[in-house]
Design an enzyme around this catalytic site. Structure first.
Site: not given
Length: 228
Positions: A11, A13, A178
């Site tokens: 991922d 961000d 995240d």
């Protein structure tokens, strides 16, 4: 070292780059431009995950006291989105930073022959700008953004496309993210998932996503070895 993974997908961000401050700046630039109430950093953090367009919709809905669907189908949204794009392009790289050890770990993995990919819900024009702002683009073998394919995370299409391109079986790949979106994406693709606890999981602890591992330090990726 007998490496555990031949392909690692990331991922963007909240995983590779702390981008929330400059996203909030661009959102509030836009809200001020249209005389709407500004949002807080925490609100922006909690809206990250479904792509920048959806985040803007959430912000406009909150500021205008209307539903997200109302914003999504409003006549003014396209004009506001264009303005946001201008603001965000200008803000990219101004208040974002790589998380600790990211560049060194990615470079080391690449040296070891591991294929590296980004699978993000951020729209392609912003993904490209953010990666360029931090000179990360050359470290990746493929980048799949939220508008690269007809679907985005948690649909597994982006992960599956990378597995096919690099001819890597699911068991030899790893997804690093995240959030619950990343965990679901990995599960849907049948690949293991490791989550970092310092990103943007809509305000929820990543342990609740039941990942295969929670890693507090990005350098844990260098210690991953296949079973003897």
């Amino acid at each position: 070292m007998n490496r555990a993974f031949d392909l690692i997908l990331f991922d963007l961000d909240g995983t590779l780059i702390e981008t929330a401050p400059e996203i909030a700046d661009a959102v509030n630039d836009t809200l001020r431009r249209f005389d709407l109430s500004e949002v807080t950093q925490q609100q922006v953090n909690d809206w990250i995950g479904h792509g920048t367009r959806e985040l803007l919709i959430q912000a406009l809905a909150w500021a205008g006291g209307v539903s997200a669907e109302t914003v999504r189908h409003s006549e003014s949204f396209q004009r506001i989105e264009i303005e946001f794009g201008r603001f965000y392009q200008a803000r990219c790289g101004t208040r974002s930073h790589l998380y600790p050890r990211v560049r060194e770990v990615l470079a080391a993995l690449r040296t070891e022959g591991v294929k590296l990919a980004v699978v993000t819900n951020k729209e392609g024009r912003y993904t490209e700008t953010v990666l360029a702002a931090h000179q990360l683009g050359p470290l990746f073998d493929r980048v799949i953004s939220g508008d690269t394919l007809p679907v985005k995370k948690p649909d597994p299409a982006g992960v599956l496309a990378c597995l096919e391109q690099f001819q890597v079986p699911a068991g030899r790949a790893l997804f690093v993210g995240d959030s619950s979106i990343d965990a679901a994406t990995a599960r849907n693709a049948g690949v293991p998932v490791w989550l970092l606890p310092y990103g943007y999981n809509m305000g929820q602890p990543v342990e609740a996503c039941a990942p295969d591992r929670v890693i507090a330090d990005f350098s844990a990726l260098l210690a991953a070895e296949a079973p003897a």
